[in-house]
Design an enzyme around this catalytic site. Sequence first.
Site, PDB file in Angstrom:
ATOM      1  N   GLN A  21      -5.324  -1.450   9.553  1.00 53.76           N
ATOM      2  CA  GLN A  21      -5.191  -2.795   9.008  1.00 53.76           C
ATOM      3  C   GLN A  21      -5.848  -3.827   9.939  1.00 53.76           C
ATOM      4  O   GLN A  21      -5.559  -3.859  11.129  1.00 53.76           O
ATOM      5  CB  GLN A  21      -3.697  -3.107   8.830  1.00 53.76           C
ATOM      6  CG  GLN A  21      -3.409  -4.434   8.176  1.00 53.76           C
ATOM      7  CD  GLN A  21      -3.875  -4.496   6.726  1.00 53.76           C
ATOM      8  OE1 GLN A  21      -3.695  -3.556   5.953  1.00 53.76           O
ATOM      9  NE2 GLN A  21      -4.506  -5.599   6.364  1.00 53.76           N
ATOM     10  N   ASP A  34     -11.674   2.779   3.783  1.00 50.99           N
ATOM     11  CA  ASP A  34     -12.054   1.371   3.634  1.00 50.99           C
ATOM     12  C   ASP A  34     -13.571   1.224   3.486  1.00 50.99           C
ATOM     13  O   ASP A  34     -14.063   0.182   3.069  1.00 50.99           O
ATOM     14  CB  ASP A  34     -11.609   0.586   4.893  1.00 50.99           C
ATOM     15  CG  ASP A  34     -10.481  -0.391   4.595  1.00 50.99           C
ATOM     16  OD1 ASP A  34     -10.227  -0.661   3.406  1.00 50.99           O
ATOM     17  OD2 ASP A  34      -9.859  -0.876   5.558  1.00 50.99           O
ATOM     18  N   LYS A  79       0.850  -1.211   0.000  1.00 50.61           N
ATOM     19  CA  LYS A  79       0.000   0.000   0.000  1.00 50.61           C
ATOM     20  C   LYS A  79       0.875   1.247   0.000  1.00 50.61           C
ATOM     21  O   LYS A  79       0.628   2.194  -0.752  1.00 50.61           O
ATOM     22  CB  LYS A  79      -0.880   0.036   1.251  1.00 50.61           C
ATOM     23  CG  LYS A  79      -2.122  -0.788   1.156  1.00 50.61           C
ATOM     24  CD  LYS A  79      -2.844  -0.809   2.496  1.00 50.61           C
ATOM     25  CE  LYS A  79      -3.973  -1.813   2.467  1.00 50.61           C
ATOM     26  NZ  LYS A  79      -4.425  -2.214   3.788  1.00 50.61           N
TER      27      LYS A  79
END
Length: 292
Positions: free
Chosen positions: A97, A120, A53
């Site tokens: 995460q 997200d 990422k």
Amino acid sequence: MAKIIDGKAFSANLRGEIARKVALLKQAHSITPGLAVVLVGEDPASQVYVRSKGKQTAEAGMNSYEHKLDAGTSQQDLLALIDQLNNDPDVHGILVQLPLPDHIDEEAVINSISVDKDVDGFHLSNVGRLSIGAEGIVPCTPLGSLMMLKDHLGDLSGLKAIIVGRSNIVGKPMAALLLKESCTVTIAHSRTRDLPAECRQADIVVAAVGRPEMVKGDWIKAGATVIDVGINRIEKEDGTTRLVGDVAFDGAAEVAGAITPVPGGVGPMTIACLLHNTLQQACRLNDLDVPE
Ligand code: NDP
């Protein structure tokens, strides 16, 4: 033989477009989109993903802020970091995460992220917005899957779609997106009766089950479009491993009109969509349209 939908090429193209728009945003408004990624603990798969990422964020010309906390970090300290990122004007996207260590309440953490920085798309407000068809932030994997479907099929209106899997991160948001595109949507799960027959009705099959090669070729209607979200590592006879999807690729490719491979299908789209969401929010937070 089905057309192979090349997620690697599609995502490279999307990332190129994002980089071009980021450059325009910097030039016209001196704004550089910033993505903060928070990793708690040392899960090896998460570390690989976070590194990837960071690299792709920088390649798109965005700022990448990585916060690596040790596995024993308290929930209070994690929430304090998120609060700081929520108030940082240089941060437009925050990604925590998952999974988090057991002593941390995942839902409380996700819902502490500012709704407008939740790239997200897991915050309850963004989930709610998607479910009523309002503008919000869409989770990356379903968004990438939808982009590929629209690129291949154009207008999806009236098509029958089945999503196998009802998770909060893939199955349910995928269903909401396809409903918004005016598909007739079936959501299947482990209690669905006669799943093969349900699948055979569908023009679009999205498999998000987490079971290697479960969806067989003879479950697929001739000419259907198959999106395989699954990523499963299986052991080969010689002891080495390989990645397979939730769809038995060879059999399905014989009957489908188009299909995504694993690897190289949906997988590469997920990070590309994270960058897409970060650029979008950098613009929204500054009351600007995304540059064309
Ligand atoms: P979950 O385990 O959260 O959900 C799996 C779903 O599949 C559940 O709804 C479950 O039903 C259903 N299911 C399980 N067994 C069967 C069965 N025999 N028949 C029908 N339905 C069944 O998985 P995720 O949604 O998180 O992930 C799905 C797959 O996608 C995984 O392989 C994962 O690795 C991959 N993935 C890939 C991503 C990418 O970037 N490409 C991102 C996220 C996930 P029930 O609810 O009844 O238990």
